[in-house]
Motif scaffolding. Structure first.
Motif, PDB file in Angstrom:
ATOM      1  N   GLU A 162     -15.466   7.077 -10.460  1.00 20.97           N
ATOM      2  CA  GLU A 162     -15.279   6.905  -9.019  1.00 20.97           C
ATOM      3  C   GLU A 162     -15.525   8.222  -8.295  1.00 20.97           C
ATOM      4  O   GLU A 162     -16.177   8.247  -7.241  1.00 20.97           O
ATOM      5  CB  GLU A 162     -13.876   6.387  -8.734  1.00 20.97           C
ATOM      6  CG  GLU A 162     -13.657   6.049  -7.269  1.00 20.97           C
ATOM      7  CD  GLU A 162     -12.323   5.391  -6.987  1.00 20.97           C
ATOM      8  OE1 GLU A 162     -12.101   5.017  -5.822  1.00 20.97           O
ATOM      9  OE2 GLU A 162     -11.503   5.257  -7.922  1.00 20.97           O
ATOM     10  N   SER A 166     -20.709   3.185  -7.724  1.00 19.85           N
ATOM     11  CA  SER A 166     -20.137   2.071  -6.965  1.00 19.85           C
ATOM     12  C   SER A 166     -19.466   1.021  -7.838  1.00 19.85           C
ATOM     13  O   SER A 166     -18.623   0.258  -7.349  1.00 19.85           O
ATOM     14  CB  SER A 166     -21.233   1.384  -6.139  1.00 19.85           C
ATOM     15  OG  SER A 166     -21.743   2.264  -5.160  1.00 19.85           O
ATOM     16  N   ARG A 204      -8.216   2.765  -9.779  1.00 16.83           N
ATOM     17  CA  ARG A 204      -9.177   3.085  -8.724  1.00 16.83           C
ATOM     18  C   ARG A 204      -8.468   3.380  -7.415  1.00 16.83           C
ATOM     19  O   ARG A 204      -7.400   2.828  -7.119  1.00 16.83           O
ATOM     20  CB  ARG A 204     -10.172   1.929  -8.539  1.00 16.83           C
ATOM     21  CG  ARG A 204      -9.577   0.648  -7.995  1.00 16.83           C
ATOM     22  CD  ARG A 204     -10.625  -0.455  -7.913  1.00 16.83           C
ATOM     23  NE  ARG A 204     -10.036  -1.738  -7.546  1.00 16.83           N
ATOM     24  CZ  ARG A 204     -10.691  -2.893  -7.562  1.00 16.83           C
ATOM     25  NH1 ARG A 204     -11.966  -2.921  -7.945  1.00 16.83           N
ATOM     26  NH2 ARG A 204     -10.090  -4.011  -7.208  1.00 16.83           N
ATOM     27  N   PHE A 209     -14.852   0.343  -5.025  1.00 19.28           N
ATOM     28  CA  PHE A 209     -15.281   0.675  -6.385  1.00 19.28           C
ATOM     29  C   PHE A 209     -14.979  -0.539  -7.251  1.00 19.28           C
ATOM     30  O   PHE A 209     -13.827  -0.916  -7.451  1.00 19.28           O
ATOM     31  CB  PHE A 209     -14.527   1.902  -6.898  1.00 19.28           C
ATOM     32  CG  PHE A 209     -14.924   2.322  -8.290  1.00 19.28           C
ATOM     33  CD1 PHE A 209     -16.069   3.067  -8.507  1.00 19.28           C
ATOM     34  CD2 PHE A 209     -14.141   1.968  -9.379  1.00 19.28           C
ATOM     35  CE1 PHE A 209     -16.430   3.452  -9.798  1.00 19.28           C
ATOM     36  CE2 PHE A 209     -14.486   2.350 -10.662  1.00 19.28           C
ATOM     37  CZ  PHE A 209     -15.644   3.092 -10.873  1.00 19.28           C
TER      38      PHE A 209
END
Length: 279
Positions: A101, A106, A144, A149
């Motif tokens: 990340e 992505s 995340r 993401f």
């Protein structure tokens, strides 16, 4: 990079998102220049190009992230990356998500093989339990920072345990919160239809040439219900074949003349790389 449309937003649009594969930043720039909306970083091709070894889990997470960072910096389209098994247990997965990340990638996909893994097209693949991979997916989601993401839950069960097991795993990974589901190496249109019918989640497909996967067009994959389509090794296969032919010809004839019409001219090459920005 500031103008990059999030992959999550692209996937919400009508139609399929196509992400041709590459193993380096030059390949990514070529994919972007051809007009594609996303690019896929292949783990197999990266292993071949970075260390000259097959896809048997030799590359470390930091080596993969370093290559991914270079690709991300070269293009203004989303980069989807192979993240193998997450490089260990759930704790390793947490760090894997954090590093990918931070690199600007992505999306990553996490596969349910044991560590070290193998390329999904190889024989003798061994899997972890459904429960362990569900735990890894949940750890990835919790790790995340940005909901843009994406975490892709991948199963390699089709080739070793059969379609029913692969679908069961795909359903479990979707229920665990994976943003997309990738069932590797489906061998027929009927299998693809069954996966689309039974797994209630957006689906990704990896098309690998010279396998049992049927030759379908982008439109056909879209009609079957897939939302994200990657061609992970097409460019790497073509690069390797072209390099072999070029080197063989140079060795045999002492000249590259017969290949020069197929090559970029040096000024066009420099222009493509954006040399004018630096003068």
């Amino acid at each position: 990079m500031g103008n990059r449309v999030p992959l999550k937003q692209l996937l919400q649009r009508e139609g399929i998102v196509v992400a041709p594969g590459c193993h380096d930043a030059l390949g990514a720039k070529i994919i972007e220049s051809a007009g594609f909306d996303a690019v896929y970083m292949t783990g197999n091709g990266t292993s071949a190009s970075a260390i000259g070894k097959p896809d048997l889990g030799f590359l470390t997470m930091t080596e993969m992230v370093s290559r991914a960072r270079g690709i991300v910096s070269a293009v203004d389209i989303p980069v989807i990356s192979d993240a193998d098994t997450g490089y260990g247990n759930r704790n390793n997965v947490i760090r894997t998500v954090q590093e990918y990340e931070a690199s600007g990638v992505s999306a990553i996909h996490l596969e349910d093989q044991v560590t070290p893994k193998k390329c999904g097209a190889m024989s003798g693949i061994e899997l972890i339990s459904i429960e362990e991979h569900v735990d890894k997916i949940q750890a990835a989601i919790q790790a995340r920072k940005d909901e843009n993401f994406l975490i892709i839950g991948r199963s390699d069960a089709r080739g070793t345990k059969g379609l029913a097991e692969a679908i069961e795993r795909g359903k479990a990974y979707a229920a665990a919160g994976a943003d997309l589901i990738l069932i590797e190496m489906l061998e027929s249109v009927d299998e693809m239809k069954e996966v689309a019918r039974k797994i209630d989640a957006p689906l990704m497909f990896n098309y690998v040439e010279h396998t049992k996967i049927p030759n379908l067009t982008i439109q056909q994959f879209q009609d079957l219900g897939f939302k994200l389509l990657a061609y992970p090794l097409s460019s790497t296969f073509y690069y390797a074949k072209t390099m072999m032919d070029l080197m063989r010809t140079l060795k045999e004839t002492g000249s590259t003349e017969s290949f020069q019409e197929q090559m970029l001219k040096i000024h066009d090459y420099e222009k493509f790389l954006g040399i004018e920005k630096y003068r």
